[in-house]
Enzyme design. Structure first.
Site, PDB file in Angstrom:
ATOM      1  N   CYS A 127       0.819  -1.224   0.000  1.00 32.71           N
ATOM      2  CA  CYS A 127       0.000   0.000   0.000  1.00 32.71           C
ATOM      3  C   CYS A 127       0.848   1.267   0.000  1.00 32.71           C
ATOM      4  CB  CYS A 127      -0.955   0.006   1.196  1.00 32.71           C
ATOM      5  SG  CYS A 127      -0.166   0.290   2.789  1.00 32.71           S
ATOM      6  N   CYS A 166      12.921   0.056  13.148  1.00 33.95           N
ATOM      7  CA  CYS A 166      12.256   0.857  14.177  1.00 33.95           C
ATOM      8  C   CYS A 166      10.897   1.262  13.612  1.00 33.95           C
ATOM      9  CB  CYS A 166      13.138   2.073  14.476  1.00 33.95           C
ATOM     10  SG  CYS A 166      12.512   3.077  15.796  1.00 33.95           S
TER      11      CYS A 166
HETATM   12 ZN   LIG Z   1       0.426  -1.814   3.675  1.00 33.38          ZN
END
Ligand SMILES: [Zn+2]
Length: 182
Positions: free
Chosen positions: A146, A166
């Site tokens: 995405c 992180c």
């Molecule tokens: Zn995603």
């Protein structure tokens, strides 16, 4: 280091060594290959090969404000605020934007930074930001499916990868392996 600190460090050493199991690159490879064993039985999850593209308005509707700010506007959550810092159960960490599995619970470690941290990832799930010539010391990574911003990878993680992914907690959704509530 004064004498007292030195003695304390010595006393703490065996405990620390125990807390961080020694892994080889072969172990890391096995961890990456076996990620599906961390999914609850019968779970169906998307793959990086099925891109999810939505408009700004659609993302706003789909994501809570804090997740939208991090995933779609490259924000950073305040350190120490994510409940996922203390998540210890077995399971999968998926992208909060699109559900793509990105880490397993076995890849997580306590970095002491206040953000959920991982020493490796499920293979092929992140794109590095292209405008960095060097991957280290700081490189931004995005969900391959995405395009959502997740965090930065550093080179001060535990051996043998020495990577510290992180990750903003609000960019992740935890899926417990036992099928209980996240
Ligand atoms: Zn995603």
């Amino acid at each position: 280091m004064d004498r007292r600190t030195f003695v304390l460090a010595l006393a703490a050493a065996p405990f620390c060594a125990h807390a961080q199991p020694k892994r080889t690159m072969k172990d890391i490879d096995a961890l990456q290959k076996s990620w599906k064993t961390f999914l609850p039985a019968g779970a169906s999850v998307p793959s990086p090969a099925e891109p999810l593209k939505l408009s700004k308005d659609e993302w706003k509707k789909r994501l809570p404000g804090e997740s939208y700010k991090v995933l779609r506007e490259e924000g950073t959550e305040r350190a120490g605020t994510s409940p996922l810092n203390d998540e210890k159960r077995a399971g999968i960490y998926a992208c909060a934007g699109c559900g793509l599995p990105v880490f397993t619970s076995e890849m997580k470690y306590e970095s002491g930074t206040g953000w959920p941290s991982f020493f490796t990832t499920i293979p092929g799930v992140f794109d590095m930001k292209k405008d960095f010539y060097l991957i280290y010391p700081r490189s931004e990574y995005h969900c391959k499916r995405c395009g959502g911003h997740h965090g930065h990878v550093f080179d001060d993680g535990p051996p043998p990868t020495n990577q510290r992914w992180c990750n903003n907690g609000v960019a992740l959704k935890f899926i417990p392996k036992d099928g209980s509530k996240a």
